[in-house]
Motif scaffolding. Structure first.
Motif, PDB file in Angstrom:
ATOM      1  N   GLU A  10     -19.018 -42.112  19.836  1.00  0.00           N
ATOM      2  CA  GLU A  10     -19.444 -43.419  21.093  1.00  0.00           C
ATOM      3  C   GLU A  10     -20.717 -43.601  21.107  1.00  0.00           C
ATOM      4  O   GLU A  10     -21.677 -42.754  20.919  1.00  0.00           O
ATOM      5  N   TRP A  11     -21.138 -44.706  21.693  1.00  0.00           N
ATOM      6  CA  TRP A  11     -22.296 -45.182  22.257  1.00  0.00           C
ATOM      7  C   TRP A  11     -22.784 -44.217  23.307  1.00  0.00           C
ATOM      8  O   TRP A  11     -21.938 -43.895  24.041  1.00  0.00           O
ATOM      9  N   TYR A  12     -23.994 -43.607  23.017  1.00  0.00           N
ATOM     10  CA  TYR A  12     -24.479 -42.613  24.064  1.00  0.00           C
ATOM     11  C   TYR A  12     -26.100 -42.780  24.244  1.00  0.00           C
ATOM     12  O   TYR A  12     -26.637 -43.540  23.462  1.00  0.00           O
ATOM     13  N   CYS A  13     -26.504 -41.889  25.172  1.00  0.00           N
ATOM     14  CA  CYS A  13     -27.809 -42.060  25.667  1.00  0.00           C
ATOM     15  C   CYS A  13     -28.570 -40.747  24.897  1.00  0.00           C
ATOM     16  O   CYS A  13     -28.346 -39.834  25.620  1.00  0.00           O
ATOM     17  N   CYS A  14     -29.601 -40.820  24.199  1.00  0.00           N
ATOM     18  CA  CYS A  14     -30.140 -39.708  23.668  1.00  0.00           C
ATOM     19  C   CYS A  14     -31.327 -39.145  24.423  1.00  0.00           C
ATOM     20  O   CYS A  14     -31.617 -37.954  24.493  1.00  0.00           O
ATOM     21  N   LEU A  15     -31.675 -40.007  25.529  1.00  0.00           N
ATOM     22  CA  LEU A  15     -32.545 -39.644  26.563  1.00  0.00           C
ATOM     23  C   LEU A  15     -31.828 -38.828  27.722  1.00  0.00           C
ATOM     24  O   LEU A  15     -31.771 -39.281  28.628  1.00  0.00           O
ATOM     25  N   ASP A  16     -31.416 -37.681  27.294  1.00  0.00           N
ATOM     26  CA  ASP A  16     -30.440 -37.100  28.248  1.00  0.00           C
ATOM     27  C   ASP A  16     -30.871 -35.490  28.141  1.00  0.00           C
ATOM     28  O   ASP A  16     -31.138 -34.803  27.351  1.00  0.00           O
ATOM     29  N   ASP A  17     -30.713 -34.924  29.440  1.00  0.00           N
ATOM     30  CA  ASP A  17     -31.412 -33.444  29.610  1.00  0.00           C
ATOM     31  C   ASP A  17     -30.314 -32.475  28.880  1.00  0.00           C
ATOM     32  O   ASP A  17     -30.922 -31.636  28.263  1.00  0.00           O
ATOM     33  N   GLU A  18     -29.186 -32.757  28.925  1.00  0.00           N
ATOM     34  CA  GLU A  18     -28.339 -31.711  27.910  1.00  0.00           C
ATOM     35  C   GLU A  18     -28.529 -31.994  26.597  1.00  0.00           C
ATOM     36  O   GLU A  18     -28.889 -30.931  25.862  1.00  0.00           O
ATOM     37  N   LEU A  19     -28.750 -32.830  26.122  1.00  0.00           N
ATOM     38  CA  LEU A  19     -29.114 -33.424  24.528  1.00  0.00           C
ATOM     39  C   LEU A  19     -30.350 -32.844  24.476  1.00  0.00           C
ATOM     40  O   LEU A  19     -30.794 -32.293  23.408  1.00  0.00           O
ATOM     41  N   ASP A  20     -31.466 -32.966  25.457  1.00  0.00           N
ATOM     42  CA  ASP A  20     -32.855 -32.431  25.182  1.00  0.00           C
ATOM     43  C   ASP A  20     -32.867 -30.873  24.786  1.00  0.00           C
ATOM     44  O   ASP A  20     -33.459 -30.240  24.017  1.00  0.00           O
ATOM     45  N   GLY A  21     -32.089 -30.191  25.690  1.00  0.00           N
ATOM     46  CA  GLY A  21     -31.817 -28.662  25.715  1.00  0.00           C
ATOM     47  C   GLY A  21     -31.200 -28.225  24.390  1.00  0.00           C
ATOM     48  O   GLY A  21     -31.645 -27.163  23.973  1.00  0.00           O
ATOM     49  N   LEU A  22     -30.234 -28.861  23.707  1.00  0.00           N
ATOM     50  CA  LEU A  22     -29.784 -28.763  22.781  1.00  0.00           C
ATOM     51  C   LEU A  22     -30.744 -28.922  21.609  1.00  0.00           C
ATOM     52  O   LEU A  22     -30.849 -28.163  20.313  1.00  0.00           O
ATOM     53  N   ARG A  23     -31.469 -29.931  21.442  1.00  0.00           N
ATOM     54  CA  ARG A  23     -32.757 -30.314  20.592  1.00  0.00           C
ATOM     55  C   ARG A  23     -33.636 -29.102  20.794  1.00  0.00           C
ATOM     56  O   ARG A  23     -34.214 -28.516  19.483  1.00  0.00           O
ATOM     57  N   GLN A  24     -34.203 -28.758  21.937  1.00  0.00           N
ATOM     58  CA  GLN A  24     -35.075 -27.761  21.983  1.00  0.00           C
ATOM     59  C   GLN A  24     -34.373 -26.383  21.649  1.00  0.00           C
ATOM     60  O   GLN A  24     -35.341 -25.602  20.678  1.00  0.00           O
ATOM     61  N   GLN A  25     -33.270 -26.005  21.763  1.00  0.00           N
ATOM     62  CA  GLN A  25     -32.595 -24.900  20.919  1.00  0.00           C
ATOM     63  C   GLN A  25     -32.867 -24.937  19.432  1.00  0.00           C
ATOM     64  O   GLN A  25     -33.155 -23.876  18.635  1.00  0.00           O
ATOM     65  N   ALA A  26     -32.553 -26.102  19.158  1.00  0.00           N
ATOM     66  CA  ALA A  26     -32.713 -26.378  17.443  1.00  0.00           C
ATOM     67  C   ALA A  26     -34.259 -26.166  17.076  1.00  0.00           C
ATOM     68  O   ALA A  26     -34.535 -25.524  15.982  1.00  0.00           O
ATOM     69  N   ARG A  27     -35.114 -26.642  17.715  1.00  0.00           N
ATOM     70  CA  ARG A  27     -36.817 -26.600  17.593  1.00  0.00           C
ATOM     71  C   ARG A  27     -37.019 -25.168  17.469  1.00  0.00           C
ATOM     72  O   ARG A  27     -37.861 -24.982  16.365  1.00  0.00           O
ATOM     73  N   ARG A  28     -36.370 -24.414  18.523  1.00  0.00           N
ATOM     74  CA  ARG A  28     -36.880 -22.698  18.224  1.00  0.00           C
ATOM     75  C   ARG A  28     -36.381 -22.109  17.094  1.00  0.00           C
ATOM     76  O   ARG A  28     -37.058 -21.395  16.536  1.00  0.00           O
ATOM     77  N   ALA A  29     -34.915 -22.481  16.392  1.00  0.00           N
ATOM     78  CA  ALA A  29     -34.534 -21.872  15.445  1.00  0.00           C
ATOM     79  C   ALA A  29     -35.196 -22.470  14.371  1.00  0.00           C
ATOM     80  O   ALA A  29     -35.446 -21.521  13.493  1.00  0.00           O
ATOM     81  N   VAL A  30     -35.488 -23.749  14.109  1.00  0.00           N
ATOM     82  CA  VAL A  30     -36.120 -24.131  12.963  1.00  0.00           C
ATOM     83  C   VAL A  30     -37.651 -23.473  13.021  1.00  0.00           C
ATOM     84  O   VAL A  30     -38.093 -23.290  12.071  1.00  0.00           O
ATOM     85  N   HIS A  31     -38.319 -23.397  14.096  1.00  0.00           N
ATOM     86  CA  HIS A  31     -39.654 -22.846  14.130  1.00  0.00           C
ATOM     87  C   HIS A  31     -39.517 -21.512  13.476  1.00  0.00           C
ATOM     88  O   HIS A  31     -40.305 -21.051  12.877  1.00  0.00           O
ATOM     89  N   ALA A  32     -38.492 -20.590  14.048  1.00  0.00           N
ATOM     90  CA  ALA A  32     -38.497 -19.161  13.400  1.00  0.00           C
ATOM     91  C   ALA A  32     -38.138 -19.192  12.186  1.00  0.00           C
ATOM     92  O   ALA A  32     -38.776 -18.507  11.170  1.00  0.00           O
ATOM     93  N   HIS A  33     -37.316 -20.195  11.447  1.00  0.00           N
ATOM     94  CA  HIS A  33     -37.173 -20.288  10.063  1.00  0.00           C
ATOM     95  C   HIS A  33     -38.467 -20.580   9.363  1.00  0.00           C
ATOM     96  O   HIS A  33     -38.832 -20.057   8.472  1.00  0.00           O
ATOM     97  N   ASN A  34     -39.048 -21.370   9.940  1.00  0.00           N
ATOM     98  CA  ASN A  34     -40.391 -22.143   9.122  1.00  0.00           C
ATOM     99  C   ASN A  34     -41.551 -21.153   9.052  1.00  0.00           C
ATOM    100  O   ASN A  34     -42.516 -21.381   8.407  1.00  0.00           O
ATOM    101  N   THR A  35     -41.523 -20.283   9.999  1.00  0.00           N
ATOM    102  CA  THR A  35     -42.831 -19.474  10.105  1.00  0.00           C
ATOM    103  C   THR A  35     -42.693 -17.995   9.875  1.00  0.00           C
ATOM    104  O   THR A  35     -43.438 -17.268   9.769  1.00  0.00           O
TER     105      THR A  35
END
Length: 185
Positions: A13-38
């Motif tokens: 459904e249509w949703y707002c990506c400017l959301d604290d919960e979604l930002d937290g999930l994206r931050q979790q992904a950034r950490r995992a991606v950073h670990a993989h890439n470095t």
């Protein structure tokens, strides 16, 4: 009826990506991606443990070259012997399922998010997540872009730099922008 923005996103459904919960999930992904890439390749192996743990599902024999990027990771399922060459990105606001033995050339991008066409809603962060399904034994050429809502059939070939905007039949070869079929199936 879904209440949170995450629940709306997961329900397509249509949703707002400017959301604290979604930002937290994206931050979790950034950490995992950073670990993989470095991580040094000898320590990282085929895929960094943090990145593997992030995915909804991943066969034990997948291989992801660095650098790699994903938005959430939690919406990605990878079959046996899936291979991503360097520089691939999956913006996985929607489900992304990849079948066995599928190979991605360098710089392949998968975009699940579709931003709202109304400028005011778009600037407010309103978008919808469209899933992507890619079959088994598929070859995606370098630099290809796959848009949300697309299904690519087993044994298909997507030419380098193709922009896939609609479904690709089983066994088909598509090229160009927008991608068009060049063989009879």
């Amino acid at each position: 009826m879904p209440a949170s923005e995450y629940e709306k996103m997961a329900a397509g459904e249509w949703y707002c990506c400017l959301d604290d919960e979604l930002d937290g999930l994206r931050q979790q992904a950034r950490r995992a991606v950073h670990a993989h890439n470095t991580l040094p390749p000898d320590e990282r192996g085929a895929v960094a443990p943090a990145l593997r743990a992030l995915f909804a599902g991943a066969a034990p024999d997948i291989f992801i070259e660095a650098p790699f990027h994903c938005s959430y990771g939690i919406n990605i399922t990878l079959g046996k012997r899936v291979y991503f060459n360097a520089g691939c990105a999956i913006l996985d606001s929607g489900r992304v399922a990849v079948g066995d033995r599928t190979m991605f050339g360098p710089g392949v991008q998968i975009y699940c998010a579709e931003h709202h066409k109304d400028a005011a809603l778009r600037s407010a962060g309103i978008e919808i997540a469209r899933p992507v399904a890619i079959g088994s034994d598929v070859w995606i050429g370098g630099g290809a872009i796959i848009l949300g809502g697309v299904m690519i059939g087993d044994r298909a070939i997507v030419g380098a730099c193709a922009v896939v905007t609609k479904d690709v039949p089983t066994g088909a070869t598509v090229v160009g922008n927008p991608a068009r079929q060049i063989n009879a199936v």
